[in-house]
Design an enzyme around this catalytic site. Structure first.
Site, PDB file in Angstrom:
ATOM      1  N   ASP A 309     -32.331  50.081  21.341  1.00  0.00           N
ATOM      2  CA  ASP A 309     -31.969  48.668  21.409  1.00  0.00           C
ATOM      3  C   ASP A 309     -32.967  47.785  20.657  1.00  0.00           C
ATOM      4  O   ASP A 309     -34.186  47.979  20.770  1.00  0.00           O
ATOM      5  CB  ASP A 309     -31.948  48.259  22.894  1.00  0.00           C
ATOM      6  N   GLU A 351     -29.945  50.188  16.643  1.00  0.00           N
ATOM      7  CA  GLU A 351     -29.218  48.919  16.792  1.00  0.00           C
ATOM      8  C   GLU A 351     -30.027  47.847  16.078  1.00  0.00           C
ATOM      9  O   GLU A 351     -30.860  47.169  16.660  1.00  0.00           O
ATOM     10  CB  GLU A 351     -29.022  48.542  18.264  1.00  0.00           C
TER      11      GLU A 351
HETATM   12  C1  GLC Z   1     -29.516  44.079  22.132  1.00  0.00           C
HETATM   13  C2  GLC Z   1     -28.310  44.106  23.017  1.00  0.00           C
HETATM   14  C3  GLC Z   1     -28.001  42.738  23.498  1.00  0.00           C
HETATM   15  C4  GLC Z   1     -29.184  42.207  24.224  1.00  0.00           C
HETATM   16  C5  GLC Z   1     -30.442  42.294  23.372  1.00  0.00           C
HETATM   17  C6  GLC Z   1     -31.646  42.152  24.224  1.00  0.00           C
HETATM   18  O1  GLC Z   1     -29.300  43.381  20.971  1.00  0.00           O
HETATM   19  O2  GLC Z   1     -27.215  44.653  22.321  1.00  0.00           O
HETATM   20  O3  GLC Z   1     -26.879  42.736  24.330  1.00  0.00           O
HETATM   21  O4  GLC Z   1     -28.963  40.867  24.552  1.00  0.00           O
HETATM   22  O5  GLC Z   1     -30.598  43.549  22.770  1.00  0.00           O
HETATM   23  O6  GLC Z   1     -31.850  43.349  24.952  1.00  0.00           O
HETATM   24  C1  GLC Z   2     -29.527  39.256  17.363  1.00  0.00           C
HETATM   25  C2  GLC Z   2     -30.326  40.477  17.275  1.00  0.00           C
HETATM   26  C3  GLC Z   2     -29.569  41.667  17.783  1.00  0.00           C
HETATM   27  C4  GLC Z   2     -28.905  41.369  19.106  1.00  0.00           C
HETATM   28  C5  GLC Z   2     -28.138  40.124  19.062  1.00  0.00           C
HETATM   29  C6  GLC Z   2     -27.627  39.806  20.429  1.00  0.00           C
HETATM   30  O1  GLC Z   2     -28.524  39.280  16.412  1.00  0.00           O
HETATM   31  O2  GLC Z   2     -30.715  40.725  15.949  1.00  0.00           O
HETATM   32  O3  GLC Z   2     -30.434  42.730  17.938  1.00  0.00           O
HETATM   33  O4  GLC Z   2     -27.996  42.367  19.415  1.00  0.00           O
HETATM   34  O5  GLC Z   2     -28.967  39.094  18.627  1.00  0.00           O
HETATM   35  O6  GLC Z   2     -26.840  38.689  20.338  1.00  0.00           O
END
Ligand code: GLC
Ligand code: GLC
Length: 664
Positions: A309, A351
């Site tokens: 993540d 991700e």
């Molecule tokens: C990732 C997850 C998102 C979350 C963020 C913080 O981007 O996909 O849902 O808000 O991380 O953990």
């Molecule tokens: C931003 C971050 C991504 C996360 C997202 C959640 O785009 O780069 O990691 O999933 O915010 O909204």
């Protein structure tokens, strides 16, 4: 006491040793820890063949791990202590690994491309929203099988803080499951059942931050210096202000800036996301080791693929954006080397929802073997809005290819928002102004643009920069919600076709397709999230509806829209799994002369499929001579409809039609 083989880690000094100085150093360091290892084998009664196995892996991967840790932490006065901690965390983690998982480890070492298979088709869900708990989820395995899934991503299900927990991403304990959905035992038993059913288990590794009530954060709050060093805490605004000069705001509607004042501690805390998600400080080797231990615990519950993540944010450096820094890559590579030693069957998924040039840097066999494909996701939606595939084609030409032994995870919707992360220069090369195009896409997908079919909702609208992302389900964004509200059968038909077109693209382009469950029957936006105070402030909940099992009673009813979407998707999945050309990533675009079409050949060894997709609501034509040369044949079968296509005359496509052509 079990003797170590005499040549253990001594390659460096052997008579034929032709190894580099770096490897020599790595093995010297390792040899110095042999007494600690031997004490462990002894205390744990480890069998000689087991020792041989782990020693073999250490011999292979230790130099890489050592090199990375040396670069990251070599300047620490107590580096060697931390190194030994890492080593022992690895052997302890490996020791606790179940025999069934170790069997998979061995098979996968011998078959390193196992995740390139056309048989992989993924689904993602929130356990509580889908089936209430892990026990009942097990009962749904036949549902997943019926749809054709072979990969299941359970959204974060670990213990979380009370109240808002960012959809499970604010974890207070990585070793216990949220009691509302079950226990670690339930998780293990589900993992076994999935393995039995041939379904891979995917879980998150949320390693950029913990919740503010995680044990480490609690210790920090009570003044424990050791744990305060796990996070970024500052007594006043001096340093935060300096950092903020170059930081991007990720959740600007939650709070301005990236820091949160903690009253009882009298400290500013680094919180990239929500104020209750405390960023971990990976400059501290204790943090690396502590999270490594959590990672192996999670892996050992039976996880095949770990979703890493928020990878972009894990390293901070004053004067930079603190995203995608070189050290972030090194941390992940170090975790990867650890997995090769202690849990080699485990594969990482990155991700990184960032610029496409940065997304790709996380992808390699030594870092993340798989990655979300956010650029393609965004550009499929872009093509649907513009009815023009040129930006998508440009991106596919330059950005689809990945290093050997890696692959994409393709998706249309996930639990997060859609951000328009395409490359500005790609757009400029086609005469598109990136800024204005994003404004257009936001207007289109929030339904503001005249003639738009979409019913999306803004997410994190930044008033200062005008930046915005989009929430909404596949069906609502593709026009179904609007069509149903207007009671227009013609619009419903177009919306269903758009949904199938996007799915067919995701399933055929190359990589692992991943469906956010609910989308398989056309779930629409759920505006009721605003009734829950813990969710009301986050519009992503609009596309995380509760599973409506009663709707599935309709699946036998031919006239129902849900049944049509479900059965069509099920059929597409079956075809994908029976078409070897869909394995791997090999893909070549075909020029079509129509801006509305997207066409490509997928090939894998001697297998070929030509895909032609019409991204507009008007019929299109493709010159059959192009099909003949691309497919090396004159007669093709459309795998989806079963119809035969000849190259006698031009080939016509209906509005939003796609063809999956196989030579007959
Ligand atoms: C990732 C997850 C998102 C979350 C963020 C913080 O981007 O996909 O849902 O808000 O991380 O953990
Ligand atoms: C931003 C971050 C991504 C996360 C997202 C959640 O785009 O780069 O990691 O999933 O915010 O909204």
């Amino acid at each position: 006491m079990i003797a170590l083989k005499p040549n253990l880690f001594t390659t460096a000094t052997g008579p034929h040793a032709a190894i580099s100085d770096d490897d020599q150093q790595a093995f010297v360091a390792l040899r110095r820890m042999v007494p600690t290892l031997e004490a462990f084998w002894d205390a744990e009664d480890v069998e000689q063949d087991e020792i041989d196995e782990i020693v073999g892996r250490l011999n292979k991967h230790w130099p890489r791990l050592f090199g990375l840790l040396l670069e990251l932490y070599g300047n620490q006065w107590d580096f060697f202590y931390h190194l030994e901690q890492t080593l022992m965390t690895l052997v302890r983690g490996w020791r606790l690994r179940d025999e069934s998982l170790r069997r998979d480890d061995r098979n996968r070492i011998n078959n390193p491309d196992w995740y390139q298979s056309e048989l992989l088709v993924g689904g993602a869900l929130y356990v509580d929203l889908f089936s209430e708990n892990l026990g009942k989820l097990k009962d749904q395995i036949p549902y997943f099988q019926n749809l054709g899934l072979t990969y299941l991503h359970l959204m974060p299900l670990f213990a979380v803080r009370p109240g808002n927990n960012d959809g499970g991403y604010a974890i207070s304990n990585y070793r216990s499951v949220d009691p509302r959905v079950g226990t670690i035992e339930d998780l293990r038993s589900l993992a076994d059942a999935l393995r039995e059913a041939g379904i891979l288990l995917v879980l998150d590794f949320v390693f950029n931050h913990t919740a503010d009530d995680h044990y480490w954060a609690q210790q920090a709050q009570s003044g424990n210096r050791e744990y305060q060093n796990f996070y970024f805490l500052f007594p006043d605004r001096t340093i935060p202000d300096q950092y903020e000069r170059t930081l991007r705001e990720i959740f600007p509607t939650v709070r301005r800036g990236s820091f949160t004042w903690h009253d009882s501690m009298q400290r500013w805390v680094w919180t990239t996301f929500n104020s209750f998600q405390w960023d971990l400080n990976y400059r501290n080797p204790d943090v690396f080791n502590a999270m490594l231990s959590e990672m192996l615990f999670i892996a050992n519950t039976g996880v095949d693929l770990l979703r890493l993540d928020a990878v972009a944010f894990i390293w901070k450096q004053m004067g930079t954006m603190c995203e995608n820094l070189p050290e972030a890559h090194k941390i992940i590579q170090a975790f990867n080397a650890c997995a090769r030693i202690a849990a080699p069957g485990l594969v990482f998924k990155s991700e990184a929802i960032v610029h496409p040039d940065e997304v790709i840097k996380y992808v390699s066999p030594e870092e993340c073997q798989t990655s979300y494909n956010p650029t393609m996701m965004a550009l499929l939606w872009e093509s649907l809005a513009t009815r023009d595939t040129k930006l998508l084609r440009r991106s596919l030409t330059r950005r689809h290819k990945l290093p050997a032994h890696t692959t994409w995870v393709n998706y249309l919707r996930c639990h997060d928002d859609i951000g328009w992360t395409f490359d500005d220069d790609d757009a400029a090369a086609l005469g598109i102004s990136a800024y204005h195009h994003r404004q257009f896409l936001n207007a289109f997908y929030t339904g503001q643009f005249e003639g738009s079919f979409a019913r999306g909702v803004p997410f994190q609208h930044n008033i200062e920069t005008g930046d915005m992302r989009i929430s909404g389900t596949l069906a609502s964004l593709a026009g179904l919600e609007q069509a149903i509200e207007l009671e227009r059968d013609d619009l419903k038909e177009l919306a269903i076709r758009r949904i199938l077109l996007l799915n067919a693209s995701m399933l055929s382009i190359g990589g692992i397709p991943l469906i956010y469950l609910g989308e398989e029957w056309g779930a629409m936006n759920d505006y009721d999230f605003v009734k829950d105070p813990a969710k009301a402030g986050d519009t992503r909940w609009v596309h995380r509806p509760k599973m409506q099992w009663k709707f599935l009673d309709e699946l036998g009813d031919d006239g129902s829209i849900r049944a049509r979407i479900f059965r069509s998707l099920q059929k597409l999945i079956t075809i994908r799994k029976n078409t070897p050309a869909f394995a791997g990533l090999e893909m070549e675009l075909i020029e079509t002369q129509s801006p509305h079409l997207l066409s490509y050949v997928r090939s894998n060894a001697s297998n070929r499929v030509i895909v032609v997709s019409n991204f507009s609501e008007y019929p299109q034509t493709i010159d059959s001579n192009r099909l003949r040369t691309a497919g090396m044949g004159r007669f093709f079968e459309d795998l989806y409809t079963g119809e035969t296509i000849t190259t006698k005359s031009d080939v016509h496509l209906e509005p939003y039609q796609f063809l999956w052509l196989h030579r007959v």
